[in-house]
Motif scaffolding. Structure first.
Motif, mmCIF file in Angstrom:
data_model
loop_
_atom_site.group_PDB
_atom_site.id
_atom_site.type_symbol
_atom_site.label_atom_id
_atom_site.label_comp_id
_atom_site.label_asym_id
_atom_site.label_seq_id
_atom_site.Cartn_x
_atom_site.Cartn_y
_atom_site.Cartn_z
ATOM 1 N N GLN A 187 -19.317 37.693 -43.233
ATOM 2 C CA GLN A 187 -20.743 37.201 -42.993
ATOM 3 C C GLN A 187 -20.840 37.486 -41.356
ATOM 4 N N ALA A 188 -21.998 37.640 -40.523
ATOM 5 C CA ALA A 188 -22.188 37.615 -39.492
ATOM 6 C C ALA A 188 -21.429 36.412 -38.739
ATOM 7 N N GLY A 189 -20.771 36.389 -37.589
ATOM 8 C CA GLY A 189 -20.188 35.426 -37.033
ATOM 9 C C GLY A 189 -18.766 35.117 -37.501
ATOM 10 N N GLY A 190 -18.526 35.989 -38.382
ATOM 11 C CA GLY A 190 -16.953 35.851 -39.005
ATOM 12 C C GLY A 190 -16.017 36.811 -38.192
ATOM 13 N N SER A 191 -14.754 36.693 -38.957
ATOM 14 C CA SER A 191 -14.071 37.525 -38.195
ATOM 15 C C SER A 191 -13.217 38.365 -39.211
ATOM 16 N N LEU A 192 -12.717 39.525 -38.634
ATOM 17 C CA LEU A 192 -11.850 40.473 -39.468
ATOM 18 C C LEU A 192 -10.803 41.008 -38.825
ATOM 19 N N SER A 193 -9.814 41.216 -39.144
ATOM 20 C CA SER A 193 -8.433 42.048 -38.545
ATOM 21 C C SER A 193 -8.230 43.284 -39.387
ATOM 22 N N LEU A 194 -8.183 44.508 -38.677
ATOM 23 C CA LEU A 194 -7.845 45.768 -39.148
ATOM 24 C C LEU A 194 -6.437 46.066 -38.567
ATOM 25 N N SER A 195 -5.577 46.704 -39.290
ATOM 26 C CA SER A 195 -4.287 47.463 -38.668
ATOM 27 C C SER A 195 -4.335 48.844 -39.066
ATOM 28 N N CYS A 196 -3.398 49.591 -38.334
ATOM 29 C CA CYS A 196 -3.239 50.782 -38.421
ATOM 30 C C CYS A 196 -1.516 51.409 -38.129
ATOM 31 N N THR A 200 -11.792 52.820 -42.777
ATOM 32 C CA THR A 200 -11.750 51.665 -43.460
ATOM 33 C C THR A 200 -13.223 51.152 -43.127
ATOM 34 N N GLN A 201 -13.643 50.510 -44.346
ATOM 35 C CA GLN A 201 -15.109 50.055 -44.365
ATOM 36 C C GLN A 201 -15.260 48.582 -43.809
ATOM 37 N N VAL A 202 -16.133 48.445 -42.616
ATOM 38 C CA VAL A 202 -16.329 47.040 -42.313
ATOM 39 C C VAL A 202 -17.906 46.781 -42.483
ATOM 40 N N THR A 203 -18.228 45.788 -43.318
ATOM 41 C CA THR A 203 -19.474 45.459 -43.409
ATOM 42 C C THR A 203 -19.784 44.142 -43.119
ATOM 43 N N VAL A 204 -20.935 43.818 -42.327
ATOM 44 C CA VAL A 204 -21.167 42.350 -41.740
ATOM 45 C C VAL A 204 -22.706 42.196 -42.469
ATOM 46 N N SER A 205 -22.572 41.283 -43.063
ATOM 47 C CA SER A 205 -23.909 40.832 -43.666
ATOM 48 C C SER A 205 -24.685 39.704 -42.636
ATOM 49 N N VAL A 220 -1.153 49.864 -34.534
ATOM 50 C CA VAL A 220 -2.208 49.299 -33.658
ATOM 51 C C VAL A 220 -3.079 48.206 -34.382
ATOM 52 N N TYR A 221 -3.548 47.245 -33.654
ATOM 53 C CA TYR A 221 -4.606 46.212 -34.684
ATOM 54 C C TYR A 221 -5.771 46.077 -33.930
ATOM 55 N N LEU A 222 -6.744 45.667 -34.544
ATOM 56 C CA LEU A 222 -7.997 45.459 -34.172
ATOM 57 C C LEU A 222 -8.514 43.853 -34.575
ATOM 58 N N GLN A 223 -8.385 43.033 -33.817
ATOM 59 C CA GLN A 223 -8.943 41.577 -34.284
ATOM 60 C C GLN A 223 -10.314 41.613 -33.871
ATOM 61 N N MET A 224 -11.244 41.395 -34.885
ATOM 62 C CA MET A 224 -12.950 41.314 -34.489
ATOM 63 C C MET A 224 -13.509 39.954 -34.995
ATOM 64 N N SER A 225 -14.138 39.484 -33.768
ATOM 65 C CA SER A 225 -14.578 38.174 -33.943
ATOM 66 C C SER A 225 -15.941 38.149 -33.889
ATOM 67 N N SER A 226 -16.626 37.106 -34.100
ATOM 68 C CA SER A 226 -18.195 37.027 -33.659
ATOM 69 C C SER A 226 -18.902 38.109 -34.135
ATOM 70 N N LEU A 227 -18.543 38.684 -35.458
ATOM 71 C CA LEU A 227 -19.217 40.039 -35.847
ATOM 72 C C LEU A 227 -20.555 40.000 -36.003
ATOM 73 N N LYS A 228 -21.134 41.111 -35.953
ATOM 74 C CA LYS A 228 -22.685 41.159 -36.030
ATOM 75 C C LYS A 228 -23.000 42.243 -36.908
ATOM 76 N N PRO A 229 -24.153 42.165 -37.572
ATOM 77 C CA PRO A 229 -24.526 43.288 -38.526
ATOM 78 C C PRO A 229 -24.495 44.715 -38.022
ATOM 79 N N GLU A 230 -24.702 44.680 -36.658
ATOM 80 C CA GLU A 230 -24.598 46.180 -35.893
ATOM 81 C C GLU A 230 -22.931 46.638 -35.733
ATOM 82 N N ASP A 231 -22.033 45.731 -36.036
ATOM 83 C CA ASP A 231 -20.752 46.238 -36.275
ATOM 84 C C ASP A 231 -20.616 46.780 -37.410
ATOM 85 N N PHE A 234 -13.700 41.533 -29.651
ATOM 86 C CA PHE A 234 -12.596 42.263 -30.285
ATOM 87 C C PHE A 234 -11.443 42.391 -29.441
ATOM 88 N N THR A 235 -10.385 42.567 -30.016
ATOM 89 C CA THR A 235 -9.113 42.432 -29.236
ATOM 90 C C THR A 235 -8.014 43.655 -29.806
#
Length: 123
Positions: free
Chosen positions: A13-22, A117-122, A78-89, A67-68
Motif C-alpha cells: 500500500q502507499a506509504g509502505g515499505s519494500l526491500s529488493l535484493s539482487c 521484479t514487479q513492484v506494485t504500490v496501491s 545489492v539491495y534497495l530498501q524502499m520506503s514511503s512508497l507511492k503509486p508512481e513507484d 530509497f536506500t
C-alpha cells in the motif's frame, strides 16, 4: 557467464515499505558499479539508484530520501530498501552490474541485467 537474480518485489500500500535484493553469481573477477532501474508500463526504463564498489551512492531525484541502496561485496549482492512508497513507484525493477569478467590476458568488462521484479504500490 554471470547471472543476476532479483527478489523481493510484491504488492504494498502507499506509504509502505519494500526491500529488493539482487545477487550476482557465476565466474567473474569483480563487480564495479551496481544499479537499480525501473520501467513502468508505457514509459522508458529509468535509473533509480547507483552504488559503487566502495559504497558511494547516487539517487534519482524522485527516490532521494525514500530509497536506500546498499551492497554486500562479499555476497555480490545489492539491495534497495524502499520506503514511503507511492503509486508512481509502481514498475518492474531491474538490477544491473558492471562486471569485470577477466583481467588476463586482457581485461574484459560487460554489463549484466537481472530478470526484473514487479513492484506494485496501491493507492
Amino acid at each position: 557467464q554471470v547471472q543476476l537474480v532479483e527478489s523481493g518485489g510484491g504488492l504494498v500500500q502507499a506509504g509502505g515499505s519494500l526491500s529488493l535484493s539482487c545477487a550476482a553469481s557465476g565466474s567473474f573477477f569483480t563487480i564495479n558499479d551496481m544499479n537499480w532501474y525501473r520501467q513502468a508500463p508505457g514509459k522508458e526504463r529509468e535509473l533509480v539508484a547507483t552504488i559503487s564498489k566502495g559504497g558511494s551512492t547516487y539517487y534519482a531525484d524522485s527516490t532521494k530520501g525514500r530509497f536506500t541502496c546498499s551492497r554486500d561485496n562479499a555476497k555480490n549482492t545489492v539491495y534497495l530498501q524502499m520506503s514511503s512508497l507511492k503509486p508512481e513507484d509502481t514498475a518492474v525493477y531491474y538490477c544491473r552490474a558492471d562486471v569485470i569478467t577477466t583481467i588476463y590476458p586482457v581485461t574484459r568488462r560487460s554489463d549484466y541485467w537481472g530478470q526484473g521484479t514487479q513492484v506494485t504500490v496501491s493507492s
